[in-house]
Design a protein around this motif. Structure first.
Motif, short mmCIF file in Angstrom:
data_model
loop_
_atom_site.label_atom_id
_atom_site.label_comp_id
_atom_site.label_asym_id
_atom_site.label_seq_id
_atom_site.Cartn_x
_atom_site.Cartn_y
_atom_site.Cartn_z
N ARG A 1 -5.09 15.89 2.67
CA ARG A 1 -5.69 16.16 1.36
C ARG A 1 -6.52 15.00 0.86
NH1 ARG A 1 0.16 18.56 -0.19
NH2 ARG A 1 -0.19 20.71 0.54
N ALA A 2 -6.17 13.79 1.26
CA ALA A 2 -6.91 12.62 0.80
C ALA A 2 -8.15 12.33 1.64
CB ALA A 2 -5.98 11.39 0.83
N ALA A 3 -8.10 12.67 2.92
CA ALA A 3 -9.15 12.19 3.83
C ALA A 3 -10.09 13.25 4.37
CB ALA A 3 -8.50 11.47 5.02
N ASP A 4 -9.61 14.46 4.61
CA ASP A 4 -10.39 15.40 5.41
C ASP A 4 -11.69 15.84 4.74
OD1 ASP A 4 -8.41 15.19 7.28
OD2 ASP A 4 -8.06 17.33 7.50
N LYS A 5 -11.67 16.07 3.43
CA LYS A 5 -12.91 16.49 2.76
C LYS A 5 -13.95 15.38 2.77
CE LYS A 5 -14.92 18.69 -1.29
NZ LYS A 5 -16.15 17.86 -1.20
N ILE A 6 -13.51 14.15 2.59
CA ILE A 6 -14.45 13.02 2.64
C ILE A 6 -15.09 12.92 4.02
CG2 ILE A 6 -14.67 10.51 2.45
CD1 ILE A 6 -12.35 10.61 0.43
N ILE A 7 -14.27 13.06 5.05
CA ILE A 7 -14.79 13.01 6.42
C ILE A 7 -15.80 14.13 6.64
CG2 ILE A 7 -14.14 13.38 8.83
CD1 ILE A 7 -11.45 11.96 8.10
N HIS A 8 -15.50 15.31 6.14
CA HIS A 8 -16.44 16.43 6.25
C HIS A 8 -17.77 16.09 5.57
CE1 HIS A 8 -18.46 20.02 4.64
NE2 HIS A 8 -18.08 20.60 5.76
N ASP A 9 -17.68 15.55 4.36
CA ASP A 9 -18.89 15.30 3.57
C ASP A 9 -19.74 14.18 4.17
OD1 ASP A 9 -18.06 17.31 1.93
OD2 ASP A 9 -17.44 16.02 0.27
N VAL A 10 -19.10 13.17 4.74
CA VAL A 10 -19.87 12.11 5.40
C VAL A 10 -20.63 12.69 6.59
CG1 VAL A 10 -19.70 9.98 6.75
CG2 VAL A 10 -18.38 10.22 4.63
N MET B 1 0.82 -1.21 0.00
CA MET B 1 0.00 0.00 0.00
C MET B 1 0.85 1.26 0.00
SD MET B 1 -3.02 1.02 2.67
CE MET B 1 -3.96 -0.44 2.18
N GLY B 2 2.08 1.16 0.49
CA GLY B 2 2.96 2.29 0.49
C GLY B 2 2.81 3.16 1.71
N GLU B 3 3.34 4.38 1.61
CA GLU B 3 3.33 5.31 2.72
C GLU B 3 2.75 6.64 2.26
OE1 GLU B 3 7.37 5.51 4.09
OE2 GLU B 3 7.28 3.52 5.03
N LEU B 4 2.35 7.45 3.23
CA LEU B 4 1.75 8.74 2.91
C LEU B 4 2.21 9.76 3.93
CD1 LEU B 4 -0.27 9.40 0.63
CD2 LEU B 4 -2.10 9.36 2.34
N SER B 5 2.53 10.95 3.44
CA SER B 5 2.88 12.02 4.36
C SER B 5 1.64 12.48 5.11
CB SER B 5 3.49 13.20 3.60
OG SER B 5 2.48 13.88 2.87
N ALA B 6 1.86 13.16 6.21
CA ALA B 6 0.73 13.66 6.98
C ALA B 6 -0.09 14.67 6.18
CB ALA B 6 1.23 14.29 8.29
N MET B 7 0.59 15.55 5.43
CA MET B 7 -0.14 16.54 4.63
C MET B 7 -0.94 15.88 3.51
SD MET B 7 -1.00 19.65 4.44
CE MET B 7 0.18 20.56 5.45
N ASP B 8 -0.37 14.86 2.88
CA ASP B 8 -1.12 14.15 1.84
C ASP B 8 -2.31 13.41 2.44
OD1 ASP B 8 0.38 15.05 -0.27
OD2 ASP B 8 1.72 13.31 -0.30
N THR B 9 -2.19 12.98 3.68
CA THR B 9 -3.32 12.35 4.36
C THR B 9 -4.46 13.34 4.55
OG1 THR B 9 -1.77 10.92 5.54
CG2 THR B 9 -4.02 11.03 6.39
N ALA C 1 -6.09 6.70 4.78
CA ALA C 1 -6.63 7.46 3.66
C ALA C 1 -7.36 6.54 2.68
CB ALA C 1 -5.51 8.20 2.94
N ASP C 2 -6.81 5.36 2.45
CA ASP C 2 -7.46 4.41 1.55
C ASP C 2 -8.81 3.96 2.11
OD1 ASP C 2 -7.38 2.46 -0.75
OD2 ASP C 2 -7.42 1.02 0.91
N LEU C 3 -8.86 3.67 3.39
CA LEU C 3 -10.10 3.21 4.01
C LEU C 3 -11.14 4.32 4.09
CD1 LEU C 3 -8.65 0.96 6.85
CD2 LEU C 3 -9.65 0.22 4.69
N VAL C 4 -10.70 5.54 4.35
CA VAL C 4 -11.62 6.68 4.33
C VAL C 4 -12.22 6.83 2.93
CG1 VAL C 4 -11.78 9.20 4.44
CG2 VAL C 4 -10.61 7.95 6.25
N PRO D 1 3.67 6.47 8.63
CA PRO D 1 3.42 6.72 7.22
C PRO D 1 2.60 5.61 6.54
CG PRO D 1 5.67 7.33 7.75
CD PRO D 1 5.10 6.67 8.97
N ALA D 2 2.88 4.35 6.88
CA ALA D 2 2.11 3.25 6.30
C ALA D 2 0.67 3.26 6.80
CB ALA D 2 2.78 1.92 6.62
N GLU D 3 0.49 3.57 8.07
CA GLU D 3 -0.86 3.63 8.63
C GLU D 3 -1.64 4.80 8.06
OE1 GLU D 3 -0.08 1.64 13.03
OE2 GLU D 3 0.32 3.78 12.70
#
Length: 245
Positions: free
Chosen positions: A11-20, A1-9, A233-236, A226-228
Motif C-alpha cells: 500500500r505504501a510503495a506499489d502506486k508510487i512505483i507505478h507512477d514513476v 524506522m520500525g517495521e512494516l507488514s508486507a501488505m502495508d508495504t 517503503a520509506d525510500l520509495v 519487516p525492518a527492510e
C-alpha cells in the motif's frame, strides 16, 4: 524506522512505483529518444520497446502479455515498431531510453536499488512474461540508471500480477478497464465502438485488486524483513517525491 507488514508495504510503495514508471514511459524526452533511434511514432516505440523482450512474436502474443490495450491498437503499433530494427533491438533501445531518463530525473539511491533487486529476484515469474523478459535483460551499471531499471521491473511485476488477478476474477481486459474507469480510458487504450455497461462488475474488479495486493505482498514477504520493508517503503516514498513532485 520500525517495521512494516508486507501488505502495508504494498500500500505504501506499489502506486508510487507505478507512477514513476508511467512518468518515464510517457515523458517527451523518452519520445525524443525514440525518434533519435528511428521510431517516429512514440506509440510504436512504446509497444515495440516495452514488449520487445518477448522476442519475434505475433501481435496476439503481445496483446496477451500486456492486457488492457485493444488488439486493434496493439497490432499496428507493434508491427510498425518492430519493423524499425526488430523486437530485441527495440527492447535494447527502450532500455537505453529508460537509463538516460533515469540519469536525468532519478536521484541515486544504492540502498533502494539493493532492496528492489532483492524483491525482483524473489518473485516467481510464472505467468508474467513481460516481467520475466525484462528481468532477463542486463542491468545498467551506474546508479540512477540502474535504479530506474529496477523500478521498471517492479512495475512490470505488479502489472503482470494484476493481469493474472483480473483474469482469475473472470474479467476480460475491456471489462477490467470499464469496471474501474470512464469510457475515455478505454478509448485511450484503443478500444472502439459502443462499450458495455460494466458497473455491476465492480465487486469482481475490487476482488482482483485485493488478489493483486496479496500476490505482491507475498513477494515482499519472501524478499525483505519487516525492518527492510519499512526502509524500502520509506525510500520509495522519497524517490517518488523527488521524481513526481
Amino acid at each position: 524506522m520500525g517495521e512494516l507488514s508486507a501488505m502495508d508495504t504494498v500500500r505504501a510503495a506499489d502506486k508510487i512505483i507505478h507512477d514513476v514508471g508511467a512518468k518515464w514511459m510517457l515523458d517527451k524526452a523518452t519520445w525524443a529518444h525514440g525518434k533519435e533511434n528511428g521510431y517516429d511514432n512514440p506509440f510504436a516505440h512504446y509497444f515495440a520497446g516495452r514488449c520487445g523482450v518477448l522476442g519475434d512474436v505475433d501481435a496476439d502474443v503481445v496483446y496477451a502479455a500486456l492486457g488492457w490495450f485493444a488488439p486493434g491498437l496493439v497490432r499496428p503499433m507493434w508491427e510498425e515498431g518492430v519493423a524499425v530494427a526488430g523486437a530485441r533491438e527495440a527492447a535494447r533501445r527502450y532500455a537505453l531510453a529508460c537509463a538516460d531518463w533515469g540519469r536525468d530525473n532519478v536521484p541515486e539511491d544504492p540502498r533502494l536499488c539493493e532492496l528492489g533487486e532483492r524483491v525482483v529476484a524473489a518473485a516467481e515469474a510464472s505467468g508474467l512474461p513481460l516481467f520475466a523478459g525484462w528481468r532477463a535483460e542486463p542491468l545498467p551499471e551506474d546508479g540512477p540508471a540502474r535504479l530506474t531499471h529496477v523500478l521498471h521491473l517492479l512495475r512490470e511485476l505488479r502489472g503482470g500480477l494484476h493481469l493474472v488477478a483480473t483474469t482469475a476474477a473472470g474479467l476480460s481486459p475491456l471489462e477490467a478497464v470499464l469496471a474501474a474507469n470512464p469510457p475515455e480510458r478505454a478509448q485511450f487504450l484503443g478500444w472502439q465502438g459502443d462499450f458495455p455497461e460494466c458497473g455491476h462488475l465492480k465487486p469482481q474488479r475490487e476482488e482482483a485488486e485485493e488478489t493483486t495486493d496479496r500476490l505482491s505482498a507475498a513477494v515482499y514477504e519472501r524478499a525483505l524483513s519487516p525492518a527492510e520493508r519499512a526502509e524500502f517503503a520509506d525510500l520509495v516514498g522519497k524517490t517518488g517525491t523527488a521524481v513526481l513532485g
